[in-house]
Design a protein around this motif. Structure first.
Motif, mmCIF file in Angstrom:
data_model
loop_
_atom_site.group_PDB
_atom_site.id
_atom_site.type_symbol
_atom_site.label_atom_id
_atom_site.label_comp_id
_atom_site.label_asym_id
_atom_site.label_seq_id
_atom_site.Cartn_x
_atom_site.Cartn_y
_atom_site.Cartn_z
ATOM 1 N N GLU A 162 -6.329 4.612 -9.975
ATOM 2 C CA GLU A 162 -4.842 4.840 -9.673
ATOM 3 C C GLU A 162 -3.772 3.997 -10.322
ATOM 4 O OE1 GLU A 162 -3.819 7.167 -7.891
ATOM 5 O OE2 GLU A 162 -5.399 7.859 -6.904
ATOM 6 N N HIS A 163 -4.391 3.730 -11.665
ATOM 7 C CA HIS A 163 -3.576 2.589 -12.427
ATOM 8 C C HIS A 163 -1.928 3.245 -12.518
ATOM 9 C CE1 HIS A 163 -3.837 4.688 -16.315
ATOM 10 N NE2 HIS A 163 -4.922 5.113 -15.893
ATOM 11 N N GLU A 164 -1.969 4.458 -12.834
ATOM 12 C CA GLU A 164 -0.343 5.027 -13.081
ATOM 13 C C GLU A 164 0.501 4.577 -11.742
ATOM 14 O OE1 GLU A 164 -0.744 9.043 -14.427
ATOM 15 O OE2 GLU A 164 -1.938 8.391 -16.268
ATOM 16 N N ALA A 165 -0.061 4.939 -10.626
ATOM 17 C CA ALA A 165 0.774 4.728 -9.566
ATOM 18 C C ALA A 165 0.799 3.277 -9.202
ATOM 19 C CB ALA A 165 0.177 5.352 -8.252
ATOM 20 N N ILE A 166 -0.161 2.590 -9.428
ATOM 21 C CA ILE A 166 0.146 1.113 -9.307
ATOM 22 C C ILE A 166 1.057 0.628 -10.253
ATOM 23 C CG2 ILE A 166 -1.252 -1.124 -9.572
ATOM 24 C CD1 ILE A 166 -3.878 0.372 -8.519
ATOM 25 N N SER A 167 0.887 0.974 -11.710
ATOM 26 C CA SER A 167 1.906 0.451 -12.616
ATOM 27 C C SER A 167 3.289 0.892 -11.954
ATOM 28 C CB SER A 167 1.527 0.847 -14.032
ATOM 29 O OG SER A 167 0.513 0.408 -14.324
ATOM 30 N N LYS A 168 3.440 1.981 -11.419
ATOM 31 C CA LYS A 168 4.776 2.518 -11.314
ATOM 32 C C LYS A 168 5.380 1.521 -9.872
ATOM 33 C CE LYS A 168 4.391 7.041 -12.501
ATOM 34 N NZ LYS A 168 4.342 8.789 -11.927
ATOM 35 N N ALA A 169 4.347 1.121 -9.080
ATOM 36 C CA ALA A 169 4.898 0.323 -7.859
ATOM 37 C C ALA A 169 5.132 -1.188 -8.362
ATOM 38 C CB ALA A 169 3.668 0.497 -6.718
ATOM 39 N N ILE A 179 0.964 -1.117 0.049
ATOM 40 C CA ILE A 179 -0.062 -0.135 0.211
ATOM 41 C C ILE A 179 0.928 1.106 -0.086
ATOM 42 C CG2 ILE A 179 -1.542 1.168 1.163
ATOM 43 C CD1 ILE A 179 -2.876 -1.217 2.261
ATOM 44 N N LYS A 180 1.917 1.341 1.128
ATOM 45 C CA LYS A 180 2.770 2.217 1.010
ATOM 46 C C LYS A 180 3.480 2.621 -0.353
ATOM 47 C CE LYS A 180 6.561 4.428 3.677
ATOM 48 N NZ LYS A 180 6.636 5.466 2.759
ATOM 49 N N ALA A 181 4.036 1.619 -1.150
ATOM 50 C CA ALA A 181 4.718 1.711 -2.217
ATOM 51 C C ALA A 181 3.734 2.324 -3.297
ATOM 52 C CB ALA A 181 5.035 0.365 -2.906
ATOM 53 N N ILE A 182 2.311 2.006 -3.485
ATOM 54 C CA ILE A 182 1.500 2.563 -4.279
ATOM 55 C C ILE A 182 1.139 4.069 -4.023
ATOM 56 C CG2 ILE A 182 -0.698 2.602 -5.137
ATOM 57 C CD1 ILE A 182 -0.858 -0.580 -4.883
ATOM 58 N N VAL A 183 1.199 4.482 -2.792
ATOM 59 C CA VAL A 183 0.849 5.730 -2.271
ATOM 60 C C VAL A 183 1.905 6.529 -2.742
ATOM 61 C CG1 VAL A 183 0.527 7.476 -0.241
ATOM 62 C CG2 VAL A 183 -0.685 5.294 -0.397
ATOM 63 N N ASP A 184 3.339 6.168 -2.464
ATOM 64 C CA ASP A 184 4.525 6.820 -2.618
ATOM 65 C C ASP A 184 4.649 7.123 -4.189
ATOM 66 O OD1 ASP A 184 4.976 6.744 0.212
ATOM 67 O OD2 ASP A 184 6.760 5.213 0.111
ATOM 68 N N SER A 231 -3.883 5.843 2.378
ATOM 69 C CA SER A 231 -2.815 6.251 2.995
ATOM 70 C C SER A 231 -2.901 6.274 4.618
ATOM 71 C CB SER A 231 -2.144 7.610 2.319
ATOM 72 O OG SER A 231 -3.165 8.717 2.613
ATOM 73 N N LEU A 232 -4.154 5.950 5.201
ATOM 74 C CA LEU A 232 -4.260 6.154 6.353
ATOM 75 C C LEU A 232 -3.328 5.148 7.120
ATOM 76 C CD1 LEU A 232 -8.286 6.237 6.463
ATOM 77 C CD2 LEU A 232 -6.555 8.116 7.277
#
Length: 146
Positions: free
Chosen positions: A80-87, A16-21, A33-34
């Motif tokens: 959030e597919h872009e953040a997920i793909s980066k993670a 989760i943190k990897a995606i948020v980051d 991000s809670l």
């Protein structure tokens, strides 16, 4: 090979943190991000309740509840597919739990596969929620200000 999709809310903390980051850009970031699983679970319940009380959906509580469950599953994958793909580049095993979803039709297809007993009305409600996720200033996943 069948992929076992998990709600982003159920992922291990480090993923989760990897995606948020990676730069989540939508209102999903607020609840994902809670800092604790308990806080994320409460946020998920608030979002579900908010959806079930929405005008147009509250007249059909069972379908609204199913639509909310589907939305909480596929909404963040789409938004959030872009953040997920980066993670995923840093944590390849993440793709097993978070498939790439690029449009509403893919999100609806995944939800239909994950929730085979959803009624057509619940699927229609999901389509509305996915549209509202992007098309309004007050998307369904936005947490209310206390």
């Amino acid at each position: 090979m069948e992929v076992e999709v998990m709600s982003l809310y159920e992922l291990p903390e480090n993923l989760i943190k990897a995606i948020v980051d990676e730069g989540m850009k939508t209102a999903w970031k607020e609840s994902l991000s809670l800092p604790t699983e308990a806080a994320r679970t409460r946020a998920k319940a608030i979002i579900r309740k908010r959806i079930m009380e929405s005008r147009g959906l509250r007249a059909f509580p069972e379908d609204a509840q199913m639509a909310a469950r589907m939305f909480l599953e596929v909404g963040p994958l789409l938004a959030e597919h872009e953040a997920i793909s980066k993670a995923v580049k840093k944590h390849p095993m993440l793709r097993n739990a978070a498939p790439e979803i690029l449009d509403r039709s893919e999100a609806k297809a995944l939800a239909a596969a994950e929730f085979p007993f959803a009624t057509n009305r619940a699927k229609d409600f999901l389509g509305i929620l996915l549209w509202r996720m992007k098309g309004t200033v007050n998307p369904p996943m936005k947490l209310p200000k206390d």
